[in-house]
Scaffold this motif. Structure first.
Motif, mmCIF file in Angstrom:
data_model
loop_
_atom_site.group_PDB
_atom_site.id
_atom_site.type_symbol
_atom_site.label_atom_id
_atom_site.label_comp_id
_atom_site.label_asym_id
_atom_site.label_seq_id
_atom_site.Cartn_x
_atom_site.Cartn_y
_atom_site.Cartn_z
ATOM 1 N N GLU A 66 98.179 -34.935 118.184
ATOM 2 C CA GLU A 66 97.255 -34.720 117.165
ATOM 3 C C GLU A 66 97.037 -35.968 116.320
ATOM 4 N N LEU A 67 98.284 -36.505 115.904
ATOM 5 C CA LEU A 67 98.126 -37.783 114.890
ATOM 6 C C LEU A 67 97.642 -38.934 115.793
ATOM 7 N N LYS A 68 98.241 -39.157 117.098
ATOM 8 C CA LYS A 68 97.667 -40.257 117.850
ATOM 9 C C LYS A 68 96.121 -40.172 118.185
ATOM 10 N N GLU A 69 95.705 -39.013 118.182
ATOM 11 C CA GLU A 69 94.043 -38.781 118.597
ATOM 12 C C GLU A 69 93.380 -39.615 117.098
ATOM 13 N N ILE A 70 94.069 -38.924 116.027
ATOM 14 C CA ILE A 70 93.563 -39.474 115.000
ATOM 15 C C ILE A 70 93.373 -40.919 114.471
ATOM 16 N N ILE A 71 94.624 -41.417 114.852
ATOM 17 C CA ILE A 71 94.701 -42.925 114.908
ATOM 18 C C ILE A 71 93.760 -43.679 115.992
ATOM 19 N N ALA A 112 103.149 -49.962 122.835
ATOM 20 C CA ALA A 112 103.030 -49.994 124.333
ATOM 21 C C ALA A 112 101.988 -48.912 124.907
ATOM 22 N N GLU A 113 101.679 -47.852 124.366
ATOM 23 C CA GLU A 113 100.616 -46.925 124.588
ATOM 24 C C GLU A 113 99.407 -46.810 123.948
ATOM 25 N N SER A 114 99.217 -47.779 122.845
ATOM 26 C CA SER A 114 97.979 -47.854 122.150
ATOM 27 C C SER A 114 96.745 -48.483 123.167
ATOM 28 N N LYS A 115 95.469 -48.112 123.176
ATOM 29 C CA LYS A 115 94.501 -48.232 123.865
ATOM 30 C C LYS A 115 93.735 -49.268 123.051
ATOM 31 N N SER A 116 93.375 -48.928 121.815
ATOM 32 C CA SER A 116 92.478 -49.974 120.965
ATOM 33 C C SER A 116 93.174 -51.170 120.759
ATOM 34 N N PRO A 117 92.591 -52.277 120.977
ATOM 35 C CA PRO A 117 92.905 -53.692 120.756
ATOM 36 C C PRO A 117 93.279 -53.950 119.604
ATOM 37 N N PHE A 118 92.554 -53.727 118.235
ATOM 38 C CA PHE A 118 92.961 -54.107 117.131
ATOM 39 C C PHE A 118 94.314 -53.017 116.492
ATOM 40 N N ILE A 119 94.251 -51.653 117.015
ATOM 41 C CA ILE A 119 95.347 -51.220 116.672
ATOM 42 C C ILE A 119 96.554 -51.518 117.315
ATOM 43 N N ASP A 174 88.847 -61.232 121.010
ATOM 44 C CA ASP A 174 87.892 -61.191 121.986
ATOM 45 C C ASP A 174 87.168 -59.804 122.219
ATOM 46 N N TYR A 175 87.593 -59.068 121.939
ATOM 47 C CA TYR A 175 87.445 -57.400 122.256
ATOM 48 C C TYR A 175 85.899 -57.487 121.072
ATOM 49 N N ILE A 176 86.330 -57.738 119.789
ATOM 50 C CA ILE A 176 85.442 -57.626 118.712
ATOM 51 C C ILE A 176 84.281 -58.510 118.818
#
Length: 597
Positions: free
Chosen positions: A4-9, A96-103, A136-138
């Protein structure tokens, strides 16, 4: 960590969390309020966010804080905001598990600050690459999606500056080409010029530090930025948009710190003034131009004479323009009808003892919040009056000049508060007379009985004599007798509740009696005992040099007979009696460190 928290972030990509994210995190905190481990995880996440408030935990502009920090790689150490070493494994897992580049780059940087020695060195390149990926992503988002234009440019500016800071702080020579190539690519971008400007402003601050790695290429970038600024300056000049001219001029002066580029800033204010018709606005802009020229005087000694001539020329222009200003005289007519006073007396009687209710009521004391709201409303309707410098004079000459917006706002607040005191004293004087008629001799006997307190035994004779002089309309004697003892009554209240040591904790002085009156009434311990509005009224009425300033005028022997009038006298007596009444009715508390030093 719960899914739940992971999805929010993860769903909230960007520099600032959305209101929806803040709401969800608050709800999650409430849901797990009994789960200590979960709360720690949530706080660990909050500490990486910008401008988020939840359960008293606030982070504000954290990335900009680091960009300005002299200790770039140290953990953020503020109350309730520290990045904790014990959370490093959690941050590594999220990285390791985050997908969003900025996060992902957020996690990478906090890990870097918590690592030491070889571990930090080994991870530093990975952290840089993470921020570069984010950059680069932004940039691709800006070029192709064209969504959230303004926000993405702000995020881009921070990512560029962060990468440059990482290179410089960790001496990553091999990463210089990557950031230089990005800057070159960005300079070709044909987008909103003002949004580009925001990124260029961030880049320009750090360019000088990159010169040691590649001076030739950095000089080429500087030349390119300089040419862009010069073209924009000419573009906005033709459209009379001089605030934008000033902004590009400041960027140009950062790239080319020389007289010919820096003087453009001063000229932009001057040219802006020439484009205006309102004399008041012209004067304000000309004053700003003078300030810019004055900065250049010390920086370029060889131009001092030329600049001095220019400043004198601008002063003459201000003098000419000021003659054209038509000032409006604002007056206040207070109409207090007899029936209004009668209603007030009837109301006091309906509430109980007429005398006690009169001294319990706070209607003759201005309210700080009300005054601040009134001034805020005035500023919203008349913003210009909060931009023009204000000079305050007394009968002896100039006292002070307020130039900054903050100074002007504070001055306007004090002036508005003073107006509240004047209105209150006029109303108070009429109510006082009616109560005097109502209670007759008993009114002054009740006042005298208030002075019959053990704590006032050494000064009561002076208090009684002051009241006697007031009754005989000898306001000069009454004010002179009463003024010194008002401070002593406040000290007596503080001693009575055993707060002497609490007052001393935050003061430089070691002795209670050596604390000056102004410091005494502004002390937090005093404000915990005496109402804020009453203390603020004492401050404005007695101490503010740009308002009444009665106490200081009296103590320095420069009070005039006009200032020793009936309204000031009755208001001073009323404030004193409010304090005496408080002294009589205040609860005694046990002294923890009761001895007076």
């Amino acid at each position: 960590m719960t899914e739940e928290l992971k999805e929010i972030i993860e769903e909230d990509f960007g520099i600032y969390p959305s209101q929806e994210t803040i709401k969800k995190i608050n709800e999650l905190m409430e849901k797990h309020k009994e789960d200590t481990e979960m709360k720690e995880i949530i706080f660990a996440e909050i500490s990486l966010m910008n401008d988020i408030i939840t359960y008293g935990n606030q982070i504000s502009n954290i990335w900009k804080h680091y960009l300005k920090s002299n200790n770039f790689l140290s953990p953020l150490r503020e109350e309730n905001k520290e990045w904790k070493t014990e959370n490093i494994d959690y941050y590594k897992k999220r990285y390791a598990e985050s997908k969003s580049p900025f996060i992902k780059s957020r996690y990478a940087f906090v890990i870097l600050t918590l690592l030491k020695g070889k571990d930090r060195f080994d991870f530093s390149r990975e952290c840089f690459d993470s921020w570069m990926n984010s950059l680069d992503y932004i940039y691709k988002d800006i070029k192709f999606k064209r969504e959230d234009y303004s926000l993405n440019f702000e995020l881009l500016a921070i990512c560029v500056a962060f990468n440059i800071k990482l290179i410089i702080s960790l001496d990553m020579k091999e990463k210089v080409d990557a950031i230089i190539n990005f800057i070159k690519e960005f300079l070709k971008e044909e987008s909103n010029e003002l949004l580009r400007l925001e990124v260029l402003e961030e880049i320009s601050v750090s360019l000088k530090e990159l010169e040691k790695y590649s001076q030739k290429e950095i000089n080429e970038i500087k030349e390119s930025i300089g040419n862009f600024c010069e073209s924009q300056i000419e573009f906005y000049k033709k459209r009379n948009l001089f605030p934008t001219v000033e902004r590009y001029s400041r960027l140009l002066s950062t790239i080319k710190p020389e007289y010919n580029t820096e003087v453009i800033i001063a000229k932009s204010f001057e040219q802006d003034a020439e484009s205006k018709t309102e004399p008041l606005i012209k004067c304000h802009l000309l004053e700003s131009a003078i300030k810019e020229y004055q900065k250049l005087q010390s920086k370029y000694p060889d131009k001092k004479e030329e600049i001095t001539v220019k400043i004198e020329e601008l002063k003459l222009k201000i003098l000419e323009e000021s003659k054209k200003i038509k000032y409006k005289e604002f007056g206040y007519e207070i109409q207090i009808k007899k029936e209004d006073i009668d209603k007030r007396i009837s109301y006091y009687k309906s509430q109980g003892d007429l005398f006690e209710i009169f001294f319990k009521t706070d209607e003759f004391i201005p309210n700080i919040k009300d005054v601040m709201n009134q001034v805020g409303s005035i500023k919203k309707d008349n913003p210009l009056s909060f931009m023009i410098s204000h000079s305050v004079n007394s009968r002896f000459g100039p006292i002070v000049k307020y130039s900054t917006e903050e100074e002007i706002l504070e001055f306007k607040y004090r002036r508005h508060y003073s107006l509240g005191i004047q209105i209150s004293s006029a109303f108070l004087n009429l109510v006082w007379q009616r109560i005097e008629e109502e209670l007759k001799e008993d009114f002054y006997q009740k006042i005298s009985s208030l002075f019959e307190q053990e704590e006032l035994s050494e000064i009561k004779v002076f208090l009684i004599k002051s009241i006697s002089h007031f009754r005989n309309k000898d306001y000069i004697s009454s004010i002179h007798l009463l003024m010194p003892y008002l401070e002593e009554i406040i000290r007596t209240i503080i001693r009575k509740v055993g707060a002497t040591d609490n007052v001393l904790k935050t003061e430089k002085e070691k002795f209670f009696r050596k604390i000056e009156f102004g410091a005494l009434i502004s002390n937090e311990a005093t404000r915990a005992i005496i109402n804020d509005n009453l203390l603020e009224t004492l401050n404005i009425f007695l101490l503010s040099e740009d308002q009444f300033n009665l106490r200081n005028l009296l103590c320095h022997g420069i009070i005039s007979d006009k200032e020793c009038n009936q309204h000031n006298n009755v208001y001073l007596i009323y404030l004193t009696l409010k304090l005496v009444y408080l002294l009589k009715n205040i609860r005694e508390i046990k002294k923890e460190n009761g001895s007076e030093k």
